[in-house]
Design a protein around this motif. Structure first.
Motif, PDB file in Angstrom:
ATOM      1  N   VAL A 392      15.972  48.560 108.644  1.00  0.00           N
ATOM      2  CA  VAL A 392      15.402  49.634 107.825  1.00  0.00           C
ATOM      3  C   VAL A 392      16.504  50.625 107.472  1.00  0.00           C
ATOM      4  O   VAL A 392      17.304  51.008 108.332  1.00  0.00           O
ATOM      5  CB  VAL A 392      14.254  50.348 108.576  1.00  0.00           C
ATOM      6  N   MET A 393      16.548  51.033 106.208  1.00  0.00           N
ATOM      7  CA  MET A 393      17.596  51.943 105.747  1.00  0.00           C
ATOM      8  C   MET A 393      17.381  53.364 106.290  1.00  0.00           C
ATOM      9  O   MET A 393      16.288  53.705 106.749  1.00  0.00           O
ATOM     10  CB  MET A 393      17.620  51.978 104.216  1.00  0.00           C
ATOM     11  N   GLY A 394      18.427  54.165 106.232  1.00  0.00           N
ATOM     12  CA  GLY A 394      18.329  55.574 106.621  1.00  0.00           C
ATOM     13  C   GLY A 394      19.105  55.930 107.862  1.00  0.00           C
ATOM     14  O   GLY A 394      19.466  57.091 108.068  1.00  0.00           O
ATOM     15  N   GLY A 395      19.372  54.935 108.701  1.00  0.00           N
ATOM     16  CA  GLY A 395      20.165  55.171 109.889  1.00  0.00           C
ATOM     17  C   GLY A 395      19.554  56.178 110.849  1.00  0.00           C
ATOM     18  O   GLY A 395      18.349  56.440 110.837  1.00  0.00           O
ATOM     19  N   THR A 396      20.406  56.791 111.666  1.00  0.00           N
ATOM     20  CA  THR A 396      19.961  57.743 112.690  1.00  0.00           C
ATOM     21  C   THR A 396      19.291  58.978 112.108  1.00  0.00           C
ATOM     22  O   THR A 396      18.268  59.443 112.654  1.00  0.00           O
ATOM     23  CB  THR A 396      21.152  58.154 113.578  1.00  0.00           C
ATOM     24  N   PRO A 397      19.799  59.577 110.998  1.00  0.00           N
ATOM     25  CA  PRO A 397      19.126  60.762 110.441  1.00  0.00           C
ATOM     26  C   PRO A 397      17.662  60.502 110.094  1.00  0.00           C
ATOM     27  O   PRO A 397      16.797  61.346 110.325  1.00  0.00           O
ATOM     28  CB  PRO A 397      19.953  61.080 109.180  1.00  0.00           C
ATOM     29  N   MET A 398      17.383  59.318 109.546  1.00  0.00           N
ATOM     30  CA  MET A 398      15.993  58.990 109.210  1.00  0.00           C
ATOM     31  C   MET A 398      15.142  58.888 110.467  1.00  0.00           C
ATOM     32  O   MET A 398      14.003  59.373 110.500  1.00  0.00           O
ATOM     33  CB  MET A 398      15.954  57.671 108.425  1.00  0.00           C
ATOM     34  N   LEU A 399      15.679  58.275 111.519  1.00  0.00           N
ATOM     35  CA  LEU A 399      14.936  58.153 112.769  1.00  0.00           C
ATOM     36  C   LEU A 399      14.609  59.528 113.345  1.00  0.00           C
ATOM     37  O   LEU A 399      13.491  59.759 113.821  1.00  0.00           O
ATOM     38  CB  LEU A 399      15.735  57.337 113.790  1.00  0.00           C
ATOM     39  N   LEU A 400      15.553  60.451 113.295  1.00  0.00           N
ATOM     40  CA  LEU A 400      15.333  61.798 113.837  1.00  0.00           C
ATOM     41  C   LEU A 400      14.286  62.553 113.021  1.00  0.00           C
ATOM     42  O   LEU A 400      13.423  63.249 113.582  1.00  0.00           O
ATOM     43  CB  LEU A 400      16.647  62.576 113.856  1.00  0.00           C
ATOM     44  N   LEU A 401      14.343  62.440 111.693  1.00  0.00           N
ATOM     45  CA  LEU A 401      13.366  63.117 110.834  1.00  0.00           C
ATOM     46  C   LEU A 401      11.954  62.597 111.107  1.00  0.00           C
ATOM     47  O   LEU A 401      11.006  63.391 111.259  1.00  0.00           O
ATOM     48  CB  LEU A 401      13.727  62.902 109.362  1.00  0.00           C
ATOM     49  N   VAL A 402      11.823  61.294 111.181  1.00  0.00           N
ATOM     50  CA  VAL A 402      10.516  60.695 111.441  1.00  0.00           C
ATOM     51  C   VAL A 402      10.000  61.112 112.814  1.00  0.00           C
ATOM     52  O   VAL A 402       8.806  61.406 112.994  1.00  0.00           O
ATOM     53  CB  VAL A 402      10.601  59.152 111.342  1.00  0.00           C
ATOM     54  N   LEU A 403      10.885  61.177 113.796  1.00  0.00           N
ATOM     55  CA  LEU A 403      10.498  61.578 115.151  1.00  0.00           C
ATOM     56  C   LEU A 403       9.968  63.006 115.177  1.00  0.00           C
ATOM     57  O   LEU A 403       8.932  63.289 115.799  1.00  0.00           O
ATOM     58  CB  LEU A 403      11.693  61.454 116.092  1.00  0.00           C
ATOM     59  N   ILE A 404      10.641  63.913 114.484  1.00  0.00           N
ATOM     60  CA  ILE A 404      10.209  65.318 114.436  1.00  0.00           C
ATOM     61  C   ILE A 404       8.817  65.430 113.817  1.00  0.00           C
ATOM     62  O   ILE A 404       7.937  66.141 114.321  1.00  0.00           O
ATOM     63  CB  ILE A 404      11.222  66.170 113.652  1.00  0.00           C
ATOM     64  N   LEU A 405       8.590  64.712 112.715  1.00  0.00           N
ATOM     65  CA  LEU A 405       7.287  64.758 112.048  1.00  0.00           C
ATOM     66  C   LEU A 405       6.195  64.187 112.949  1.00  0.00           C
ATOM     67  O   LEU A 405       5.095  64.743 113.042  1.00  0.00           O
ATOM     68  CB  LEU A 405       7.350  63.970 110.737  1.00  0.00           C
TER      69      LEU A 405
END
Length: 426
Positions: A392-405
């Motif tokens: 899945v694209m987005g790397g670590t920044p995407m994972l952190l954003l999704v986690l916060i939400l």
């Protein structure tokens, strides 16, 4: 539109003739994804968004669809690293040991049981309104939920192909019914109703766990992965297309209900009866059209049934995986059926108006299962398997954003109970 839907259903039926066709299984999985989502969560939307207004509801739907489609694809990524018949408990055990199995399985069971309880309650409520009075209303309701669960639960006990077949039939009928509902309701849409603003903007946060649950098909991903024999491309297609179909359904459904039902009157009716019957009664009282209210009722029943089938299948196979791999117990399908359907039946017996209550608990558990868990699994899997074919694209920044939400949505019910956020209808 009805002709277009008929042609689509005819194509799907033609594909269905070949039972073992890969394309056939992909189509069936796509409809299971969509059918699982288009259920109690969708029907609860007008109940919980009556005080929000269409514009804000629209943007909330887009944001949650993007969030949960992303997390579903994270599951697809990590499922490349295990056998196709592994359940979520076995997947978690591979990366986090026994502790991971216990936590993930417990959360999934609570989530699926809560969802199934909502579906049984909602289905019983609709069926009871169509049955002659047997004794008193309470007895009629209990008989209705028993009949609803017994009949449709039988398809789950028989197996995935059985669920696939009945789900296709019901999904096609639901498309026709939905087209009929739109045909009847859209001409009555008022622009003034659509422009209604939230009575309290904080309701956007309060409603998010229930809207969040509306995109909840993630509990069925292990079953779908097994059904598709671990075919990554087919599973991705099923998730993307199925979720887009659902999003379109949701937007048009909200457009029609918000446009037809006046906010103030709608809120008053729902405060008196925050159930699916309340939604049907609101449609009747505001539009003065028994045809519209009956169409809404039929569509509600079909949506509940398709969602019931998908969630029950996921729960059934979760229990089977738990008993087989954690306790080395091979239970029969009838025993698994009792373990799957008895707790939701008991909930419906003791909380006959617990439709929104069950969805709220489901939303809380779902935020962990569908966001926190896949992020943790992918984080670990990428360390162990850095060269996976699909990522899945987005790397670590995407994972952190999704986690916060996801964590934020998890905390919403606590904020409501503590009085920091307003309660939604029901």
């Amino acid at each position: 539109m009805a002709i277009l839907i008929y042609n689509i259903c005819n194509v799907l039926f033609t594909i269905y003739i070949n039972k073992e066709n890969t394309v056939n299984k992909t189509v069936g999985s796509t409809l299971l994804v969509s059918g699982t989502m288009i259920g109690a969560g969708m029907l609860a939307m007008p109940l919980t968004s009556a005080g929000i207004g269409f514009t804000f509801t629209f943007f909330l739907l887009i944001a949650l669809w993007a969030l949960l489609t992303c997390t579903a694809l994270l599951f697809v990524e990590v499922y490349q690293t295990v056998e196709h018949d592994a359940g979520i408990g076995s997947l978690s055990a591979q990366y986090f040991g026994r502790f991971g199995r216990v936590i993930s399985t417990t959360v999934l069971l609570v989530f699926l049981y809560a969802l199934l309880s909502a579906y049984v309650t909602g289905g019983g409520s609709i069926l009871a309104s169509s049955l002659p009075l047997i004794g008193d209303e309470d007895s009629t309701f209990k008989i209705a939920i028993g009949l609803f669960t017994l009949f449709f639960g039988a398809f789950v006990i028989i197996g995935t192909k059985s669920v696939d077949g009945i789900n296709r039939l019901l999904f096609c009928i639901m498309l026709f019914t939905f087209a009929s509902v739109l045909f009847l309701m859209l001409p009555k849409v008022s622009v003034d109703n659509l422009m209604a603003m939230p009575i309290d903007k904080a309701l956007l946060l309060s409603a998010s766990p229930i809207f969040f649950t509306s995109f909840g098909f993630h509990g069925s991903i292990p079953s779908l992965n097994n059904y598709l024999q671990g075919n990554v491309k087919a599973l991705r297609f099923a998730i993307l297309v199925g979720s887009i179909i659902t999003l379109i359904f949701y937007i048009v459904w909200q457009l029609s209900t918000h446009g037809v039902l006046s906010q103030n009157v709608f809120l008053q009716i729902l405060n008196d009866d925050p159930t699916l019957n309340g939604l049907v009664d609101a449609s009747l009282q505001i539009t003065r059209s028994s045809m519209i209210s009956q169409a809404v009722k039929v569509f509600s029943a079909l949506a509940l049934i398709t969602s019931f089938l998908g969630v029950a299948l996921g729960l059934f196979e979760c229990i089977e995986d738990l008993l087989k791999r954690a306790f080395n117990v091979s239970a029969g399908r009838m025993t698994l059926g009792v373990l799957t359907f008895l707790p939701p039946l008991l909930f419906a017996f003791f909380y006959p108006k617990g439709f929104i209550l069950a969805l709220s608990y489901a939303g809380q558990m779902f935020a962990f299962y569908a966001v926190v868990l896949p992020i943790a699994l992918v984080w670990k899997a990428r360390q162990v398997h850095p060269n996976l074919a699909y990522r899945v694209m987005g790397g670590t920044p995407m994972l952190l954003l999704v986690l916060i939400l996801g964590v934020t949505i998890t905390l919403v019910p606590f904020a409501i109970r503590m009085g920091y956020l307003p309660s939604v209808v029901g």
